[in-house]
Scaffold this motif. Sequence first.
Motif, short mmCIF file in Angstrom:
data_model
loop_
_atom_site.label_atom_id
_atom_site.label_comp_id
_atom_site.label_asym_id
_atom_site.label_seq_id
_atom_site.Cartn_x
_atom_site.Cartn_y
_atom_site.Cartn_z
N TRP A 14 -0.79 5.91 0.95
CA TRP A 14 -0.43 7.29 1.32
C TRP A 14 1.00 7.58 0.85
N ARG A 15 1.90 6.63 1.08
CA ARG A 15 3.31 6.87 0.78
C ARG A 15 3.52 7.09 -0.73
N SER A 48 14.78 11.19 -0.90
CA SER A 48 14.70 10.15 0.14
C SER A 48 14.43 10.81 1.49
N VAL A 49 13.84 10.04 2.38
CA VAL A 49 13.63 10.52 3.75
C VAL A 49 14.22 9.49 4.71
N LYS A 54 13.77 7.27 10.29
CA LYS A 54 13.07 7.79 11.47
C LYS A 54 11.69 8.31 11.07
N PHE A 55 11.64 9.06 9.94
CA PHE A 55 10.35 9.57 9.48
C PHE A 55 9.43 8.40 9.10
N ILE A 56 9.98 7.43 8.39
CA ILE A 56 9.14 6.30 7.95
C ILE A 56 8.56 5.58 9.16
N ASP A 57 9.39 5.35 10.17
CA ASP A 57 8.89 4.65 11.36
C ASP A 57 7.78 5.45 12.05
N LEU A 58 8.02 6.77 12.18
CA LEU A 58 7.01 7.62 12.81
C LEU A 58 5.72 7.63 11.98
N ALA A 59 5.90 7.76 10.66
CA ALA A 59 4.73 7.85 9.78
C ALA A 59 3.92 6.56 9.83
N LYS A 60 4.62 5.41 9.84
CA LYS A 60 3.90 4.12 9.86
C LYS A 60 3.04 4.00 11.11
N LEU A 93 10.26 18.19 4.62
CA LEU A 93 11.49 17.40 4.80
C LEU A 93 12.30 17.30 3.50
N LYS A 94 11.60 17.44 2.39
CA LYS A 94 12.29 17.28 1.10
C LYS A 94 13.48 18.23 1.01
N ASP A 95 13.28 19.47 1.51
CA ASP A 95 14.38 20.44 1.43
C ASP A 95 15.08 20.64 2.76
#
Length: 480
Positions: free
Chosen positions: A15-16, A61-62, A65-71, A92-94
């Motif tokens: 997905w990532r 880059s994100v 916090k987003f990566i942890d939530l997404a995982k 989030l990109k912008d």
Amino acid sequence: MQYITLDSETDFDGWRKTARALVLHHVAPDDVTWAVRGGEADLFAPPAPSPILEVNDGTFSVSSKFIDLAKAAILHRDGERFAILYRLLFRLKDNHDLIDVATDPDVAKITAMARAVHRDEHKMHAFVRFREIGREREPHYVAWFEPEHHIVELAGPFFAKRFADMPWSILTPDLCAHWDGHALSFTPGVSKSEAPGEDRLEETWRRYYASIFNPARLKVKAMQTEMPKKYWRNLPEASIIKPLIEDAERMTGAMIANAATDPHKPQKRPEAPMKRKPATDSLETLREEAAHCRACHLYKDATQTVFGEGPKSANIMLVGEQPGDKEDLAGHPFVGPAGQMLDRALAEAGVDRKKVYVTNAVKHFKFVPRGKIRLHQKPATPEIKACRQWYEREVSAIQPDLIVAMGATAAQSVFGKITPIGKTRGRLIDLPDGRKALVTVHPSYLLRLPDPEAKVVEYQRFVADLKIAASLQRRSSRAA
Ligand code: URA
């Protein structure tokens, strides 16, 4: 339209990688359809997924916090999760700070999904029960569990560590986890009929559960929240819960009748508290949040967070060190041998445990495995400090008049610094917020004393300390 097919329900890397390429190609969220190979949504997908987009030069880059939530959120069973996560990533990109806007609908949905996944993981840690099979040859332990979300790979390492010296399998309808003493492996899910039935471990579990069941602290509703009925069907102890509940009222009556009462002189009410912080969180919210606490490393090996328990109206708070082996498994403070010693001393001092709030300075069990035994380890200062937030928030939710610190770790948490017990023991001490503190020994200190005479003397001193709390409890109940 881009038709994306991920390799599995938990394919976070797939997905990532794809989501990153889609964002860099400015593909709008509404122009992407997500499916999982062999999954339900895959049936409605076009015959061939869209070709993999090449990543051009751009990058973004994100936050972690987003990566942890997404995982975590990607393990949720909601079929929309991939699309919601992509929409959030796209936005989030912008707008990097969007992840901190808790009221944003996408952030709120992803946060709720991540929480539900962690809650399910926690339930799996607590409610998996192994049954022994193949005893005549090599023993192997097998458990059946029905997770709400796709958490088997997430929870697997916990069981590998916790039951490192026995080969086991956890069977679920989604995926099965196996441990051979060296490595974890996963195979496709199976049906319940393939799980083994009753065995001799069942009776051990039932006896253990009956021994830790404390009728004086029975709260059927709270118990059902912690141990929802849907898990009961796979718990050996479930068959005795109903009779134990039915018997609880009779047993509690007997415990109260046996509790000592002291004659007492009328006393003045304690002075009005000063500088107290008002209650901000409900105990339920705190308990829920603490269940996912990662403020120190202790959560990794412990079965679960053991949060404080007792009525919100309690004017006395008892603080211990940390849950022990039994508390860690049961999820309740002071239910093992130290708890029994405490119960006895409280009853003798005339303190009604049903009316006090009982907690620990550190909420996870710290231990080192020694074969089949888990040896208690004293918490270190960083762990006590990391956990102090929960103690402070419990104090603010309960608003006790008196806090009893049992042992050095508890005293360190109550006073916010290392506090020798010898110098402070057995007298009321003013805390900066207007409450009183009382320092005494930890009940397990009494259990460890080798000399029987010293044991009796120290036990009487402990009871004498607790009588100070008893007199305050009596004053408050008269004033109420
Ligand atoms: N010791 C503690 O300090 N707390 C418990 O809950 C059990 C044993």
